[in-house]
Write an enzyme that holds these catalytic residues in place. Structure first.
Site, PDB file in Angstrom:
ATOM      1  N   ASN A 159       0.808  -1.230   0.000  1.00  8.57           N
ATOM      2  CA  ASN A 159       0.000   0.000   0.000  1.00  8.57           C
ATOM      3  C   ASN A 159       0.840   1.278   0.000  1.00  8.57           C
ATOM      4  O   ASN A 159       0.390   2.315  -0.481  1.00  8.57           O
ATOM      5  CB  ASN A 159      -1.031  -0.004   1.147  1.00  8.57           C
ATOM      6  CG  ASN A 159      -0.406  -0.047   2.513  1.00  8.57           C
ATOM      7  OD1 ASN A 159       0.764  -0.406   2.666  1.00  8.57           O
ATOM      8  ND2 ASN A 159      -1.172   0.294   3.539  1.00  8.57           N
ATOM      9  N   GLU A 259       3.969  -3.904  12.710  1.00  4.50           N
ATOM     10  CA  GLU A 259       2.975  -2.835  12.515  1.00  4.50           C
ATOM     11  C   GLU A 259       1.833  -3.490  11.750  1.00  4.50           C
ATOM     12  O   GLU A 259       1.930  -3.698  10.542  1.00  4.50           O
ATOM     13  CB  GLU A 259       3.633  -1.669  11.766  1.00  4.50           C
ATOM     14  CG  GLU A 259       2.848  -0.394  11.849  1.00  4.50           C
ATOM     15  CD  GLU A 259       1.946  -0.211  10.656  1.00  4.50           C
ATOM     16  OE1 GLU A 259       0.757  -0.614  10.754  1.00  4.50           O
ATOM     17  OE2 GLU A 259       2.405   0.324   9.643  1.00  4.50           O
ATOM     18  N   CYS A 293      -3.387   1.263   6.967  1.00  7.30           N
ATOM     19  CA  CYS A 293      -3.660   0.648   8.272  1.00  7.30           C
ATOM     20  C   CYS A 293      -4.257   1.657   9.248  1.00  7.30           C
ATOM     21  O   CYS A 293      -4.865   1.264  10.236  1.00  7.30           O
ATOM     22  CB  CYS A 293      -2.370   0.134   8.906  1.00  7.30           C
ATOM     23  SG  CYS A 293      -1.587  -1.096   7.919  1.00  7.30           S
ATOM     24  N   GLU A 467       7.980   3.141  14.838  1.00 10.71           N
ATOM     25  CA  GLU A 467       8.755   3.515  13.644  1.00 10.71           C
ATOM     26  C   GLU A 467       8.761   5.030  13.514  1.00 10.71           C
ATOM     27  O   GLU A 467       7.745   5.679  13.729  1.00 10.71           O
ATOM     28  CB  GLU A 467       8.115   2.871  12.415  1.00 10.71           C
ATOM     29  CG  GLU A 467       8.056   1.365  12.531  1.00 10.71           C
ATOM     30  CD  GLU A 467       7.782   0.692  11.205  1.00 10.71           C
ATOM     31  OE1 GLU A 467       6.657   0.793  10.718  1.00 10.71           O
ATOM     32  OE2 GLU A 467       8.717   0.095  10.647  1.00 10.71           O
TER      33      GLU A 467
HETATM   34  C1  SIN Z   1       0.217   1.945   6.721  1.00  2.00           C
HETATM   35  O1  SIN Z   1      -0.875   1.966   6.199  1.00  2.00           O
HETATM   36  O2  SIN Z   1       0.715   0.888   7.110  1.00  2.00           O
HETATM   37  C2  SIN Z   1       1.062   3.168   6.909  1.00  2.00           C
HETATM   38  C3  SIN Z   1       0.319   4.419   6.839  1.00  2.00           C
HETATM   39  C4  SIN Z   1       1.151   5.631   7.167  1.00  2.00           C
HETATM   40  O3  SIN Z   1       2.368   5.568   7.343  1.00  2.00           O
HETATM   41  O4  SIN Z   1       0.555   6.685   7.268  1.00  2.00           O
END
Ligand code: SIN
Length: 489
Positions: A159, A259, A293, A467
Site C-alpha cells: 500500500n 505494525e 492501516c 517507527e
Molecule cells: C500503513 O498503512 O501501514 C502506513 C500508513 C502511514 O504511514 O501513514
C-alpha cells in the site's frame, strides 16, 4: 520498461534482485500488473530460500564493517540517498503510481514521506548518545552504549511501496544494521528503485539486499524468521501474518517490530467543528482509497449532528473523480486487485443487509476496470463485518452514538489498537477521550497523523515497536551496560 513510464533516469526501473552489491536476474520470474488497466508491466525474479540465505549471508558479512561505522559516516551516505530521492522524485512517483494505482499527486507525497525517513534517521544517527549512570561505589562508573542489533529482515506491504521500505530501511541504516528486504509481489519496483539509489549513494555492498518473490513468499518469510544470522524482523502487514512471523521467530528469540492491522474509530462529537471533521474524514478515510492501516474504519457521529454531517460528507465524496491515476483530475485510483474490490463489496453488502443505507457509491465501477470501487458513504450502520475487520477500501461507514462513555466503549471494542481519531472543542473531553482510547496513536481534530518525526505504531493486536521519531532507532539497537572499575589506581 512499461510504456506508460516516461522516466528521466531509466536506471531506476529494475527487474532484478540485489544481493551483495550485484543485480541478479532469476531463471524463474513472476509477472507484475498495473492495477488500473490490468496490463502486465514487467516481471521480477521468483527467488526462494536459497537466494534468501545468500542475501542473509551477504548482510551478515557486511555487518562486520557497516556495524562499526560512525554515525557521521552513515549520516553522509544517508543524506546522499535523501538528496538522490529528492532529485529523482518525479520518476519515483511515476513508478509508484504505475505499480500501486494511487494518483500521481499522492505518489509524489509518498516519495516525500519516504525520503523524510532517510533524512530523519540520518539525523538520529549523527546525534545518538549513550548514558553515564552514577554508581554507588566510588571507583566504578556505569555506562550505557547503544550498538546496532545486527542484520535485519524487512518485509513491507504494497500500500506504500516506497514509504514503508524507506521507513524501515532508514532506521536500520541509521542504527548501523544491514538488511535483507523482501519486496511486496504486487509492487516491487519502488523498493528496487530505492536500492538503485542506495547503490548510487555509496551504500557499501552487502549492506542492502533485496529479494523479490511471489509464490515463495511464505518460505522466504519463514527463512528470514528462522535464520540465526538475522537478529531482527520488521514487518508491516496483516495481524494474522504478523502472528505467523512471531511464532516462526520464537526459536531464535528474534527481536520483532510488527505494525499490523488497524480498525480505527473516528468519533465526531456534538461540539466538533463539522467542516473540519468532514475534511478529517476525507483525508483519513479516503487517503489511498481507504487502503491504509490507519484509515478510519468505523465513523461514529453524535446523533444531534448525524444527518447534517452525513449529507455534507456525501456531497464531498460524490465530487471525487475516480479513474486513471496518471490523469491530473483523478482524485482516487483503483484498489490494488480484484480481491480487495470483492472484500470491500462484501463489507458493503453485509452492512446493507443489517440495515445500512447507501448515500453515495456502494458498487463496483466495472466500467473503469476490474479493480475500481466507488467511494461510498453508508449511514445507519449497525453492528456488521466492518466492526470487526478493516475494510481496506473506500467505504465511510457512519454509526450513530449518544454519549461519550458509550462511544468510547464501542471504539475500544476491537482486538486491535493502531490509530483513533476524534473531533471535539471541549478541552476536558479532549484529555478524557485521548487517554481512554486503546490505541498507539490518536488524531485530535485532525485526520492525518503520519510523519517521520512521530512514533508510529500500535498496541493490542496491532503489534508493537515504534517507527520514526526519536524512539525509532532503539528498535534496531541493543543496549549494552559497561561497568568500568580501576579508577583508584
Ligand atoms: C500503513 O498503512 O501501514 C502506513 C500508513 C502511514 O504511514 O501513514
Amino acid at each position: 520498461m512499461a510504456s506508460t513510464l516516461k522516466l528521466s533516469n531509466p536506471a531506476l526501473w529494475k527487474e532484478q534482485c540485489y544481493i551483495d552489491g550485484k543485480w541478479e536476474s532469476g531463471s524463474e520470474t513472476f509477472k507484475v500488473y498495473d492495477p488500473s488497466t490490468g496490463n502486465e508491466i514487467g516481471s521480477c525474479p521468483e527467488y526462494g530460500v536459497n537466494e534468501t540465505r545468500r542475501a542473509i549471508d551477504a548482510a551478515a558479512t557486511a555487518f562486520k564493517t557497516w556495524g562499526s561505522t560512525t554515525g557521521k559516516e552513515r549520516y553522509d551516505i544517508m543524506m546522499k540517498l535523501f538528496n538522490l530521492m529528492k532529485e529523482n522524485s518525479e520518476d519515483l512517483a511515476q513508478i509508484c503510481t504505475l505499480e500501486n494505482g494511487k494518483p500521481l499527486a499522492d505518489s509524489k507525497g509518498e516519495i516525500t514521506y519516504s525520503a523524510s525517513f532517510i533524512e530523519w534517521f540520518a539525523g538520529e544517527a549523527i546525534k545518538e548518545t549513550g548514558d553515564i549512570i552514577p554508581h554507588p561505589m566510588k571507583n566504578i562508573r556505569s555506562l550505557v552504549i547503544k550498538q546496532p542489533i545486527g542484520p535485519c529482515g524487512i518485509i513491507t506491504p504494497w500500500n506504500f511501496p516506497s514509504a514503508m521500505a524507506g521507513r524501515k530501511l532508514a532506521a536500520a541504516l541509521g542504527a548501523g544494521c544491514t538488511v535483507v528486504m523482501k519486496a511486496p509481489a504486487e509492487t516491487p519496483y519502488s523498493m528496487l528503485a530505492m536500492v538503485e539509489l542506495c547503490e548510487q549513494a555509496g551504500v557499501p555492498k552487502g549492506v542492502v539486499n533485496v529479494i523479490t518473490t511471489d509464490k515463495n513468499t511464505k518460505d522466504v518469510g519463514k527463512e528470514m524468521c528462522e535464520n540465526k544470522k538475522l537478529k531482527k524482523i520488521t514487518f508491516t502487514g496483516s495481524t494474522p501474518v504478523g502472528k505467523i512471523l512471531m511464532s516462526q521467530s520464537a526459536n531464535t528469540l528474534k527481536k520483532l517490530s510488527l505494525e499490523l492491522g488497524g480498525n480505527a474509530p473516528f468519533i465526531v462529537f456534538e461540539d466538533a467543528d463539522i467542516e473540519a471533521a468532514i475534511a478529517g474524514v476525507i483525508a483519513c478515510k479516503f487517503r489511498q482509497s481507504g487502503q491504509t492501516c490507519v484509515c478510519a474504519n468505523r465513523i461514529y457521529v453524535h446523533s444531534s449532528i448525524y444527518d447534517e454531517f452525513a449529507s455534507r460528507l456525501a456531497e464531498k465524496v460524490e465530487a471525487f473523480k475516480v479513474g486513471n491515476p496518471f490523469d491530473s483530475n483523478t482524485t482516487h485510483g483503483p484498489l490494488i486487485h480484484s480481491k480487495a474490490v470483492d472484500k470491500t463489496d462484501a463489507h458493503v453488502k453485509d452492512a446493507i443487509e443489517k440495515g445500512a443505507k447507501v448515500l453515495v457509491g456502494g458498487k463496483k465501477l466495472t466500467e473503469l476496470g476490474e479493480n475500481f470501487y466507488a467511494p461510498t458513504v453508508l449511514t445507519d450502520v449497525q453492528h456488521c463485518a466492518i466492526n470487526d475487520d478493516e475494510t481496506f477500501g473506500p467505504v465511510a461507514a457512519l454509526y450513530r452514538f449518544d454519549s461519550e462513555s458509550e462511544v468510547i466503549e464501542q471504539a475500544n471494542d476491537t482486538d486491535v489498537g493502531l490509530a483513533a481519531y476524534f473531533f471535539s472543542r471541549d478541552i476536558g473531553r479532549i484529555w478524557r477521550v485521548a487517554e481512554a482510547l486503546e490505541v498507539g496513536m490518536v488524531g485530535i481534530n485532525t485526520g492525518l497523523i503520519s510523519q517521520a518525526s512521530i512514533p508510529f505504531g500500535g498496541i493490542k493486536e496491532s503489534g508493537f515497536g515504534r517507527e520514526g521519531s526519536k524512539y525509532g532507532l532503539a528498535d534496531y539497537q541493543i543496549i549494552k551496560y559497561l561497568a568500568m572499575g580501576g579508577l583508584d589506581r
